[in-house]
Design a protein around this motif. Structure first.
Motif, PDB file in Angstrom:
ATOM      1  N   GLN A 218       0.816  -1.214   0.000  1.00  0.00           N
ATOM      2  CA  GLN A 218       0.000   0.000   0.000  1.00  0.00           C
ATOM      3  C   GLN A 218       0.854   1.270   0.000  1.00  0.00           C
ATOM      4  N   GLU A 219       2.130   1.116   0.304  1.00  0.00           N
ATOM      5  CA  GLU A 219       3.047   2.254   0.258  1.00  0.00           C
ATOM      6  C   GLU A 219       3.351   2.583  -1.214  1.00  0.00           C
ATOM      7  N   SER A 220       3.053   3.835  -1.624  1.00  0.00           N
ATOM      8  CA  SER A 220       3.215   4.209  -3.032  1.00  0.00           C
ATOM      9  C   SER A 220       4.675   4.354  -3.436  1.00  0.00           C
ATOM     10  N   ASN A 221       5.544   4.711  -2.480  1.00  0.00           N
ATOM     11  CA  ASN A 221       6.959   4.849  -2.786  1.00  0.00           C
ATOM     12  C   ASN A 221       7.589   3.457  -2.853  1.00  0.00           C
ATOM     13  N   ARG A 222       8.057   3.070  -4.011  1.00  0.00           N
ATOM     14  CA  ARG A 222       8.580   1.722  -4.242  1.00  0.00           C
ATOM     15  C   ARG A 222       9.750   1.397  -3.312  1.00  0.00           C
ATOM     16  N   THR A 223      10.646   2.357  -3.129  1.00  0.00           N
ATOM     17  CA  THR A 223      11.817   2.136  -2.278  1.00  0.00           C
ATOM     18  C   THR A 223      11.411   1.897  -0.830  1.00  0.00           C
ATOM     19  N   ILE A 224      10.486   2.699  -0.341  1.00  0.00           N
ATOM     20  CA  ILE A 224      10.020   2.537   1.030  1.00  0.00           C
ATOM     21  C   ILE A 224       9.278   1.217   1.193  1.00  0.00           C
ATOM     22  N   ALA A 225       8.482   0.834   0.187  1.00  0.00           N
ATOM     23  CA  ALA A 225       7.742  -0.427   0.244  1.00  0.00           C
ATOM     24  C   ALA A 225       8.696  -1.611   0.364  1.00  0.00           C
ATOM     25  N   GLN A 226       9.769  -1.590  -0.413  1.00  0.00           N
ATOM     26  CA  GLN A 226      10.746  -2.675  -0.362  1.00  0.00           C
ATOM     27  C   GLN A 226      11.448  -2.714   0.992  1.00  0.00           C
ATOM     28  N   ARG A 227      11.794  -1.559   1.484  1.00  0.00           N
ATOM     29  CA  ARG A 227      12.462  -1.495   2.790  1.00  0.00           C
ATOM     30  C   ARG A 227      11.538  -1.978   3.912  1.00  0.00           C
ATOM     31  N   ASN A 228      10.255  -1.638   3.817  1.00  0.00           N
ATOM     32  CA  ASN A 228       9.298  -2.079   4.824  1.00  0.00           C
ATOM     33  C   ASN A 228       9.194  -3.596   4.876  1.00  0.00           C
TER      34      ASN A 228
END
Length: 253
Positions: A218-228
């Motif tokens: 659900q996180e739109s920022n791809r980098t943040i989504a991967q890190r999460n």
């Protein structure tokens, strides 16, 4: 988060014989490591905390080899001896691939070998469980498998994000998600649960909510989504590893 103390709770004393509960735990942890190493490799390709991913990969590689040596000290029948030999040979192939350049072709090979390693480690865990009496051995295996499923889901996510992998990755992630939820329900309902185990199950339930949310993307920022996904997969792994150790203590008790 890296887990330098992963598995420390049930490590045998120097010179002590490996107990059956520890064997189920360690063989089950080999399943997890097969998936965690592939996840770490994909993290490096995606540049998701690449330094930590490298440390995670090296730590997992060392632990896998240490546990292979420990498991070799408990070979109560021919089926276990044969499986350990196969797993040792398979590990040599997988380890060599993990050291190759991070090309698309090599990543596909890593994906395939991670599956072969997983199948052998899963079979070995089941063989050890068959040697146990009562339900505690099953609970060690079941809780331990949750560690693997956490890393399998993260592995599928990372490989899909990298664009390298099979078209079935999304289906495999969803299957692992269903298995995790079903097993968590079984663990929550186990009559053998002690007050300490119920506390850790509460932590596992909470961490699963965070991990599931990260996997949903659900996180739109791809980098943040991967890190999460990278961070929450390690947090739930830590909780499930501690919980597996609690069930192992039931066998020793």
């Amino acid at each position: 988060m890296l887990l330098p103390a992963l598995g420390a709770a049930e490590e045998a004393r120097p010179g002590a014989a490996l107990g059956l509960g520890a064997a189920i735990n360690k063989a089950g942890r080999q399943r997890m490591l097969s998936q965690r190493m592939a996840k770490a490799l994909a993290m490096q390709v995606l540049a998701v905390m690449p330094d930590k991913a490298g440390s995670l990969l090296e730590q997992s590689r060392r632990l896998f080899e240490t546990q292979l040596r420990e498991l070799a000290t408990l070979q109560p029948n021919e089926a276990i001896r044969s499986n350990l030999g196969e797993l040792d040979r398979q590990w040599a192939l997988y380890r060599e691939l993990l050291g190759r350049p991070r090309t698309a072709d090599n990543l596909l090979l890593v994906l395939a070998e991670s599956e072969k390693t997983l199948r052998l480690a899963h079979a070995l865990t089941g063989l050890y469980e068959k040697q146990a009496s009562g339900n505690a051995g099953h609970l060690v295996n079941l809780a331990g498998r949750q560690r693997m499923l956490s890393q399998r889901m993260a592995k599928c996510f990372m490989f899909e994000q990298s664009g390298v992998g099979s078209p079935a990755l999304k289906a495999e992630l969803e299957a692992a998600r269903r298995d995790f939820v079903a097993a968590l329900g079984e663990l929550n309902a186990a009559p053998e649960n002690t007050p300490e185990i119920r506390i850790e199950l509460g932590l596992a339930n909470t961490q699963w909510l965070f991990f599931d949310q990260a996997l949903n993307g659900q996180e739109s920022n791809r980098t943040i989504a991967q890190r999460n996904v990278a961070t929450t997969s390690e947090r739930i792994l830590e909780v499930m590893d501690g919980l597996t150790g609690r069930y192992e203590q039931l066998m020793r008790g």
